[in-house]
Write a protein that holds these residues in place. Structure first.
Motif, mmCIF file in Angstrom:
data_model
loop_
_atom_site.group_PDB
_atom_site.id
_atom_site.type_symbol
_atom_site.label_atom_id
_atom_site.label_comp_id
_atom_site.label_asym_id
_atom_site.label_seq_id
_atom_site.Cartn_x
_atom_site.Cartn_y
_atom_site.Cartn_z
ATOM 1 N N GLN A 1 2.301 3.868 -5.376
ATOM 2 C CA GLN A 1 2.003 2.532 -4.858
ATOM 3 C C GLN A 1 0.639 1.980 -5.266
ATOM 4 O O GLN A 1 0.546 0.782 -5.582
ATOM 5 N N THR B 1 2.107 -7.163 -1.644
ATOM 6 C CA THR B 1 0.808 -7.219 -2.316
ATOM 7 C C THR B 1 0.719 -8.434 -3.225
ATOM 8 O O THR B 1 -0.318 -9.120 -3.272
ATOM 9 N N MET C 1 8.982 -7.338 5.438
ATOM 10 C CA MET C 1 7.921 -7.789 4.547
ATOM 11 C C MET C 1 7.800 -9.316 4.588
ATOM 12 O O MET C 1 6.700 -9.871 4.515
ATOM 13 N N THR D 1 6.224 -2.886 -0.650
ATOM 14 C CA THR D 1 4.777 -3.066 -0.503
ATOM 15 C C THR D 1 4.168 -3.774 -1.706
ATOM 16 O O THR D 1 3.167 -4.489 -1.568
ATOM 17 N N LEU E 1 -1.651 -2.194 5.281
ATOM 18 C CA LEU E 1 -0.638 -1.854 4.287
ATOM 19 C C LEU E 1 -0.780 -0.403 3.845
ATOM 20 O O LEU E 1 0.214 0.278 3.571
ATOM 21 N N TRP F 1 0.446 -1.726 -6.904
ATOM 22 C CA TRP F 1 -0.295 -2.818 -6.261
ATOM 23 C C TRP F 1 -1.332 -3.399 -7.215
ATOM 24 O O TRP F 1 -1.491 -4.621 -7.293
ATOM 25 N N ARG G 1 7.850 1.553 -2.449
ATOM 26 C CA ARG G 1 6.886 0.857 -3.295
ATOM 27 C C ARG G 1 7.289 -0.563 -3.670
ATOM 28 O O ARG G 1 6.419 -1.411 -3.882
ATOM 29 N N LEU H 1 4.846 -4.881 9.618
ATOM 30 C CA LEU H 1 4.574 -3.543 9.090
ATOM 31 C C LEU H 1 4.972 -2.471 10.095
ATOM 32 O O LEU H 1 5.501 -1.414 9.720
#
Length: 293
Positions: free
Chosen positions: A11, A145, A47, A141, A258, A15, A138, A191
């Motif tokens: 991740q 991001t 999300m 997130t 996060l 990101w 991943r 989250l």
């Protein structure tokens, strides 16, 4: 190593790449002042809730989040942003198809060769964050991001915190707990919901999530020895002491929220393995929900 373990450890790099490439997608993402809805299913819906709260709090414009299956077609939006890793989820494809020609749509997906890319007006492909595991880590997130970076809310410290979340051991006694509750405030409520979902999906664990201040309004009654309560972000005054008084384990998130989610993903895998489960093969789940006509 399970696919999910390999994917969640990647991740920080995902990101960083998403934040670097955000300018490529500026025309596909919402502009300041637009009235926006962000939609998804399951993990993508959580999300969406976090992204919507961040955008509205940043003063970018009214922003709602909806489960794709519950989209209010009677409302008017300037743009609808759909999150879908697989690009094949029936509810998302149906929504984008129904909105075509009447509302501008953008889809954020991992696979450019799927039905959503022709159903949406604009496509953002994050194929470097695609996954083999059924359980999302991943991609979700990384999509969030990207949206944080688009709002100017992503910094290098977020990536540094993610690396810390991957490197540090989990709190002592946490894996042995039999019940897990995750709490959030504002954008971190989504989250918290996602962390609880990871525990259910990967580890078949009893897990719940609530807005932190709501926790006192009933849910704290099932908190006791052998349970854990994990706070994403700053806790309401006095809540930590109240939880500890029940005998439960209190976990106060100290990293970027996060990155705290990354720690919760690790917990889900660790609990699954401790219980002899395969986190890559969650019970009754498939990588994408495709409904028969």
């Amino acid at each position: 190593m399970a696919h999910i373990e390999d994917e969640l450890t990647g991740q920080p790099e995902c990101w960083t790449r998403a934040a670097t490439e955000v300018t490529r997608f500026r025309n596909e993402l919402p502009t300041e002042g637009e009235r926006v809805a962000i939609v998804g299913c399951g993990t993508s819906y959580f999300m969406a809730r976090s992204a919507a709260a961040l955008r509205e709090d940043a003063g970018q414009g009214e922003t709602d989040a909806h489960a794709a299956s519950e989209f209010p077609y009677h409302r008017t939006y300037d743009r609808v942003v759909a999150l879908t890793r697989s690009g094949t989820t029936t509810e998302v494809v149906d929504l984008l198809t129904r909105l075509r020609g009447r509302t501008r749509t953008t889809v954020i997906t991992a696979d450019p060769g799927t039905p959503v890319t022709t159903a949406a007006d604009h496509t953002v492909v994050l194929d470097h964050a695609d996954e083999r595991s059924v359980v999302q880590t991943r991609f979700a997130t990384t999509a969030l991001t990207l949206l944080r970076a688009h709002l100017g809310l992503h910094t290098d410290s977020v990536v540094a915190d993610a690396r810390t979340a991957l490197a540090e051991p989990l709190p002592e006694g946490l894996v042995e707990c039999r019940q897990f509750t995750f709490l959030g405030r504002g954008w971190t409520v989504g989250l918290a919901d996602e962390a609880a979902l990871k525990m259910r999906e990967a580890a078949l664990a009893w897990s719940e999530a609530y807005p932190a201040t709501e926790y006192r309004h009933g849910p704290i009654s099932v908190t006791t020895e052998g349970t854990a309560t994990w706070m994403f972000g700053e806790a309401p005054a006095g809540l930590a002491e109240q939880v500890r008084a029940t005998g439960a384990l209190w976990i106060q998130g100290t990293l970027d929220p996060l990155a705290e989610l990354v720690r919760a993903q690790r917990l889900a895998v660790a609990v699954a393995q401790a219980r002899g489960l395969d986190p890559d093969r969650p019970r009754h789940l498939t990588r994408s929900v495709i409904l028969a006509p």
